[in-house]
Design an enzyme around this catalytic site. Sequence first.
Site, PDB file in Angstrom:
ATOM      1  N   THR A 132      67.700  81.514 -17.842  1.00 36.22           N
ATOM      2  CA  THR A 132      67.209  81.578 -19.215  1.00 36.22           C
ATOM      3  C   THR A 132      65.682  81.626 -19.296  1.00 36.22           C
ATOM      4  O   THR A 132      64.884  81.262 -18.210  1.00 36.22           O
ATOM      5  CB  THR A 132      67.475  80.098 -19.873  1.00 36.22           C
ATOM      6  OG1 THR A 132      66.596  80.187 -21.030  1.00 36.22           O
ATOM      7  CG2 THR A 132      67.359  78.812 -19.034  1.00 36.22           C
ATOM      8  N   ASP A 133      65.430  82.150 -20.408  1.00 38.72           N
ATOM      9  CA  ASP A 133      63.807  82.346 -20.359  1.00 38.72           C
ATOM     10  C   ASP A 133      63.127  80.949 -20.824  1.00 38.72           C
ATOM     11  O   ASP A 133      61.902  80.779 -20.800  1.00 38.72           O
ATOM     12  CB  ASP A 133      63.476  83.126 -21.932  1.00 38.72           C
ATOM     13  CG  ASP A 133      64.075  82.717 -23.092  1.00 38.72           C
ATOM     14  OD1 ASP A 133      64.819  81.836 -22.993  1.00 38.72           O
ATOM     15  OD2 ASP A 133      63.682  83.330 -24.135  1.00 38.72           O
ATOM     16  N   TYR A 157      67.161  70.301 -20.011  1.00 43.33           N
ATOM     17  CA  TYR A 157      67.997  71.603 -19.837  1.00 43.33           C
ATOM     18  C   TYR A 157      67.084  72.647 -19.099  1.00 43.33           C
ATOM     19  O   TYR A 157      67.552  73.000 -18.069  1.00 43.33           O
ATOM     20  CB  TYR A 157      68.531  72.124 -21.071  1.00 43.33           C
ATOM     21  CG  TYR A 157      69.097  73.643 -21.136  1.00 43.33           C
ATOM     22  CD1 TYR A 157      69.979  73.878 -20.325  1.00 43.33           C
ATOM     23  CD2 TYR A 157      68.306  74.522 -21.605  1.00 43.33           C
ATOM     24  CE1 TYR A 157      70.570  74.983 -20.097  1.00 43.33           C
ATOM     25  CE2 TYR A 157      68.800  75.869 -21.498  1.00 43.33           C
ATOM     26  CZ  TYR A 157      69.944  76.153 -20.534  1.00 43.33           C
ATOM     27  OH  TYR A 157      70.314  77.567 -20.808  1.00 43.33           O
ATOM     28  N   LYS A 161      67.621  74.147 -15.241  1.00 46.63           N
ATOM     29  CA  LYS A 161      67.704  75.586 -14.943  1.00 46.63           C
ATOM     30  C   LYS A 161      66.598  75.925 -14.132  1.00 46.63           C
ATOM     31  O   LYS A 161      66.833  76.695 -13.174  1.00 46.63           O
ATOM     32  CB  LYS A 161      67.652  76.339 -16.182  1.00 46.63           C
ATOM     33  CG  LYS A 161      69.037  76.138 -16.921  1.00 46.63           C
ATOM     34  CD  LYS A 161      70.126  76.647 -16.470  1.00 46.63           C
ATOM     35  CE  LYS A 161      70.322  78.040 -16.391  1.00 46.63           C
ATOM     36  NZ  LYS A 161      71.592  78.480 -15.728  1.00 46.63           N
TER      37      LYS A 161
HETATM   38  P1  NAD Z   1      78.361  77.617 -22.441  1.00 43.44           P
HETATM   39  O1  NAD Z   1      78.310  76.104 -22.387  1.00 43.44           O
HETATM   40  O2  NAD Z   1      79.165  78.383 -23.393  1.00 43.44           O
HETATM   41  O3  NAD Z   1      79.540  77.715 -21.109  1.00 43.44           O
HETATM   42  C1  NAD Z   1      79.402  77.175 -19.791  1.00 43.44           C
HETATM   43  C2  NAD Z   1      80.657  77.295 -19.130  1.00 43.44           C
HETATM   44  O4  NAD Z   1      80.584  76.571 -17.773  1.00 43.44           O
HETATM   45  C3  NAD Z   1      81.937  76.613 -19.750  1.00 43.44           C
HETATM   46  O5  NAD Z   1      82.891  77.344 -19.641  1.00 43.44           O
HETATM   47  C4  NAD Z   1      82.292  75.406 -18.860  1.00 43.44           C
HETATM   48  O6  NAD Z   1      83.441  74.904 -18.875  1.00 43.44           O
HETATM   49  C5  NAD Z   1      81.358  75.940 -17.470  1.00 43.44           C
HETATM   50  N1  NAD Z   1      81.028  74.713 -16.910  1.00 43.44           N
HETATM   51  C6  NAD Z   1      80.255  73.809 -17.240  1.00 43.44           C
HETATM   52  N2  NAD Z   1      80.088  72.824 -16.338  1.00 43.44           N
HETATM   53  C7  NAD Z   1      80.813  73.127 -15.376  1.00 43.44           C
HETATM   54  C8  NAD Z   1      81.033  72.570 -13.841  1.00 43.44           C
HETATM   55  N3  NAD Z   1      80.772  71.470 -13.382  1.00 43.44           N
HETATM   56  N4  NAD Z   1      81.808  73.165 -13.152  1.00 43.44           N
HETATM   57  C9  NAD Z   1      82.532  74.314 -13.423  1.00 43.44           C
HETATM   58  N5  NAD Z   1      82.245  74.973 -14.858  1.00 43.44           N
HETATM   59  C10 NAD Z   1      81.287  74.598 -15.320  1.00 43.44           C
HETATM   60  O7  NAD Z   1      77.360  78.400 -21.676  1.00 43.44           O
HETATM   61  P2  NAD Z   1      76.809  79.933 -22.115  1.00 43.44           P
HETATM   62  O8  NAD Z   1      75.908  79.641 -23.321  1.00 43.44           O
HETATM   63  O9  NAD Z   1      77.861  80.760 -21.983  1.00 43.44           O
HETATM   64  O10 NAD Z   1      75.598  80.042 -20.918  1.00 43.44           O
HETATM   65  C11 NAD Z   1      76.091  80.431 -19.817  1.00 43.44           C
HETATM   66  C12 NAD Z   1      75.041  80.834 -18.788  1.00 43.44           C
HETATM   67  O11 NAD Z   1      73.901  81.351 -19.360  1.00 43.44           O
HETATM   68  C13 NAD Z   1      74.185  79.293 -18.542  1.00 43.44           C
HETATM   69  O12 NAD Z   1      73.926  79.252 -16.995  1.00 43.44           O
HETATM   70  C14 NAD Z   1      73.054  79.147 -19.471  1.00 43.44           C
HETATM   71  O13 NAD Z   1      72.203  78.379 -18.856  1.00 43.44           O
HETATM   72  C15 NAD Z   1      72.688  80.727 -19.568  1.00 43.44           C
HETATM   73  N6  NAD Z   1      71.977  81.290 -20.548  1.00 43.44           N
HETATM   74  C16 NAD Z   1      72.638  81.044 -21.793  1.00 43.44           C
HETATM   75  C17 NAD Z   1      71.839  81.539 -23.008  1.00 43.44           C
HETATM   76  C18 NAD Z   1      72.292  81.433 -24.313  1.00 43.44           C
HETATM   77  O14 NAD Z   1      71.646  81.629 -25.269  1.00 43.44           O
HETATM   78  N7  NAD Z   1      73.561  80.845 -24.466  1.00 43.44           N
HETATM   79  C19 NAD Z   1      70.622  82.354 -22.876  1.00 43.44           C
HETATM   80  C20 NAD Z   1      70.041  82.711 -21.369  1.00 43.44           C
HETATM   81  C21 NAD Z   1      71.116  82.140 -20.166  1.00 43.44           C
END
Ligand code: NAD
Length: 350
Positions: A132-133, A157, A161
């Site tokens: 993430t940013d 959080y 990360k």
């Molecule tokens: P989300 O919370 O919607 O989904 C997370 C997924 O990970 C879920 O399916 C959950 O069941 C699974 N999970 C959580 N803990 C787990 C564990 N211990 N073992 C196995 N699976 C597990 O998240 P998202 O928004 O889809 O984000 C996905 C990735 O992208 C993350 O790494 C997040 O940091 C990164 N990210 C998100 C955003 C955003 O705007 N949502 C932006 C930049 C980066």
Amino acid sequence: MSKKIIITGGAGFIGSHVVRLFVTKYPEYTIINLDALTYAGNLENLKDIESSPNYIFEKANIVDAEAVKAVFDKYQPDGVIHLAAESHVDRSITSPLDFVYTNVIGTVNLLNAAKELWKEDYTGKRFHHVSTDEVYGALGETGFFTEATKYDPHSPYSASKASSDHFVYAYSDTYGLPVVLTNCSNNYGPNHFPEKLIPLMIHNIIHNKPLPVYGDGKYTRDWLYVIDHARAIDLVFHQGAAGENYNVGGFNEWKNIDLVKLLCKQMDEKLQRPAGTSEQLITFVKDRPGHDLRYAIDAGKIHKELGWAPSVTFEEGLSKTIDWYLDNKEWLDHVTSGAYQAYYEQQYAH
Ligand code: NAD
Ligand code: TYD
């Protein structure tokens, strides 16, 4: 060329779009979705592709090193795209340790499994860490995060990360593991869990509930349509330079209050409510502690080196997103029943 790729967190918001893109675009690949199905994981997100012959689901928790190793031993993947994470800043403020377990220890477990499996020969192997940013901290009124911006996380959080990113670089530097990273801005789109700003507001507008804007609403985020993030991951996974990171962003900054007003306007039109109806639901509530003022990404590197650019405007993306929620009320009802109610009451009690 055939490949076996483990995508972690594939039942979540972004992960489900990445799984769908890879399963449909690369029928010659086998895609293994490794997910623990926490509150944020939902196999309903993948109903349309779950019976594809090149898709496999494995329920496993990345905090459990043995379980991770078993999945790696079973499938012998060539690649990993790691999205599994605890992803919500507000939850990290109330339960920081959950973020250390999944985001830090879970990532190290995956790095160890990949290093062990690939130790004889790294040729053709790739570990893509999706980050993430927010690791860069907060900006003032001007400036952008570049790949060279110093890490300065503020929330539990973003600290978790940032820590996971450091481990990924450390495995590249120490063991030569072929890694790539992407650091993306805020995503929005279909299947977004309604604890995050945009889907929470859509859900509340549908139900005529107050729209809780933290603080003065002047906090600024750079929004990207989730499918454009999935396209960026596809490019970096296949063409990114080993050991490097790529910032991904929407060139699309919005103050929270302006974004909520735009949502209200679009939803009044779609729900055929008189103009101005939903705006009356806006309620300023207690601020988030340590709230980062502004995030904005300079996505020049991925644009110049890999030719990536967002494919939809914000107005189009937001309109498609609202339509998806209005067409998928059953999905929204499922994810907002049970535990969600208790979370909401606790988070928005004040
Ligand atoms: P989300 O919370 O919607 O989904 C997370 C997924 O990970 C879920 O399916 C959950 O069941 C699974 N999970 C959580 N803990 C787990 C564990 N211990 N073992 C196995 N699976 C597990 O998240 P998202 O928004 O889809 O984000 C996905 C990735 O992208 C993350 O790494 C997040 O940091 C990164 N990210 C998100 C955003 C955003 O705007 N949502 C932006 C930049 C980066
Ligand atoms: P969020 O979607 O949680 O993403 P992040 O904290 O990772 O940027 O929040 C986006 C912005 O919206 C952030 O400035 C916090 C704010 N916000 C609200 O004002 N009210 C809310 O109910 C939520 C969930 C977020």
